[in-house]
Scaffold this motif. Structure first.
Motif, PDB file in Angstrom:
ATOM      1  N   ASN A   1      -2.692   1.451   8.302  1.00  0.00           N
ATOM      2  CA  ASN A   1      -2.803  -0.127   8.407  1.00  0.00           C
ATOM      3  C   ASN A   1      -2.742  -0.875   9.640  1.00  0.00           C
ATOM      4  O   ASN A   1      -3.240  -1.933   9.744  1.00  0.00           O
TER       5      ASN A   1
ATOM      6  N   THR B   1       0.675  -1.221  -0.056  1.00  0.00           N
ATOM      7  CA  THR B   1      -0.025  -0.071  -0.061  1.00  0.00           C
ATOM      8  C   THR B   1       0.899   1.292   0.021  1.00  0.00           C
ATOM      9  O   THR B   1       0.136   2.441  -0.173  1.00  0.00           O
TER      10      THR B   1
ATOM     11  N   PHE C   1      -5.394  10.914  -0.107  1.00  0.00           N
ATOM     12  CA  PHE C   1      -4.189  10.317  -0.953  1.00  0.00           C
ATOM     13  C   PHE C   1      -4.151  10.693  -2.250  1.00  0.00           C
ATOM     14  O   PHE C   1      -3.244  10.258  -3.173  1.00  0.00           O
TER      15      PHE C   1
ATOM     16  N   ALA D   1       1.260   6.154  -0.961  1.00  0.00           N
ATOM     17  CA  ALA D   1       1.994   7.594  -0.220  1.00  0.00           C
ATOM     18  C   ALA D   1       2.884   8.157  -0.929  1.00  0.00           C
ATOM     19  O   ALA D   1       3.143   9.294  -1.098  1.00  0.00           O
TER      20      ALA D   1
ATOM     21  N   GLN E   1       0.087   6.168   6.187  1.00  0.00           N
ATOM     22  CA  GLN E   1      -0.277   5.231   5.618  1.00  0.00           C
ATOM     23  C   GLN E   1      -0.056   3.709   6.481  1.00  0.00           C
ATOM     24  O   GLN E   1      -0.897   2.875   6.725  1.00  0.00           O
TER      25      GLN E   1
END
Length: 317
Positions: free
Chosen positions: A84, A42, A179, A46, A80
């Motif tokens: 998570n 992921t 984002f 970012a 980010q």
């Protein structure tokens, strides 16, 4: 003498992550487990918007404090990673992750204590806040403190709190805003004090890809989320509409590139990213198994990174 009832007692409730009675205790997570829980796939979400926001102002040859881009990147990465771990904790203590088909989570699997996972999430948020505070002090834009507070709150309440908005189908909108718009335009602003038009176009593009990542992720878990009572956008609109939405979100960034080719001679090279994006769309459109959607998810994350870095370079030179 009273007869003893033969009815079975209901199973005792156990805390999240605790092994069932008679089960072998799960192995505690090591460094590799914690790194996996940070969900490195992921992180392009970012990196890409910060690169695009930087490239947009560099391409305009605007005067600015360009080293602040590194702090903006730190904020984006820490948020980010923090979200998570926050999701790992919140979904784990709610019991939602019992229905997951993807990689196991630390909290739900019992590989780490819930409080430890929560502590790591909080540390990430604090570090993000610290990096953001330096940006505010350097730029003297004190209203950015409010933006940072909203970003951290959005990261937590995605799956945390009593009424998480991620459970109500608003996750894709939040991802697009934070984002996409905030990270891209925000990076341009903290560097140069202005947001050029290119930055807004890039924000639209990368925001769509970031939202597409969440769409395909939720499509993979659609049945499990429905069972768990998690009303994601995919649960609300169904699998077919989710596949169509994914395709639209992946098409918009290349329409943006088409427009930017009118002004930037290197922009057409970004169309090469279609070699990643098109397979992701085709797999998502035809997938019948979770494993196929995991592949589409990986391709979409890579698309975000290559698109962001490629378009940033095209705008810069």
């Amino acid at each position: 003498m009273a007869k003893v009832s033969s009815a079975k007692r209901p199973p005792a409730r156990r805390r999240p992550g605790a092994p069932a009675r008679g089960a072998v205790a799960p192995q505690r997570a090591g460094v590799r487990g914690w790194l996996g829980a940070s969900r490195p796939r992921t992180l392009p979400l970012a990196i890409a918007p910060v690169a695009l926001g930087t490239g947009a102002v560099w391409g305009q040859r605007l005067d600015g404090t360009y080293w602040l881009a590194f702090l903006a990147l730190a904020v984006a990465l820490l948020l980010q990673i923090g979200v998570n771990f926050a999701n790992d904790y919140s979904d784990g203590v709610r019991g939602t992750d019992r229905y997951r088909v993807g990689p196991s989570r630390l909290t739900a699997s019992g590989a780490a204590a819930p409080r430890t996972v929560l502590l790591v999430a909080v540390i990430c948020f604090v570090l993000a806040a610290a990096a953001g505070a330096v940006i505010v002090i350097v730029t003297q834009q004190w209203w950015l403190l409010a933006v940072g507070a909203v970003a951290i709150a959005a990261a937590w309440f995605y799956t945390g709190g009593t009424r998480p908005y991620g459970y109500a189908g608003f996750g894709e909108i939040a991802v697009f805003l934070f984002f996409g718009v905030a990270a891209t335009a925000g990076t341009s602003f903290v560097i140069a004090g202005v947001v050029p038009a290119e930055s807004w176009f890039c924000a639209l593009a990368i925001g769509c890809i970031a939202s597409a990542v969440l769409v395909v992720n939720n499509l993979r878990d659609i049945e499990q989320d429905r069972t768990a009572g998690k009303r994601t956008l995919s649960v609300r609109i169904g699998a077919r509409a989710s596949r169509i939405l994914f395709g639209i979100l992946m098409a918009v960034p290349f329409l943006v590139v088409g427009y930017l080719t009118l002004f930037y001679p290197l922009a057409p090279l970004v169309f090469l990213v279609l070699l990643l994006a098109v397979p992701a769309v085709l797999i998502t459109a035809t997938a019948r198994t979770a494993r196929e959607l995991v592949l589409a998810l990986s391709l979409t994350g890579i698309t975000a990174l290559v698109y962001g870095l490629g378009l940033a370079a095209a705008l810069s030179f």
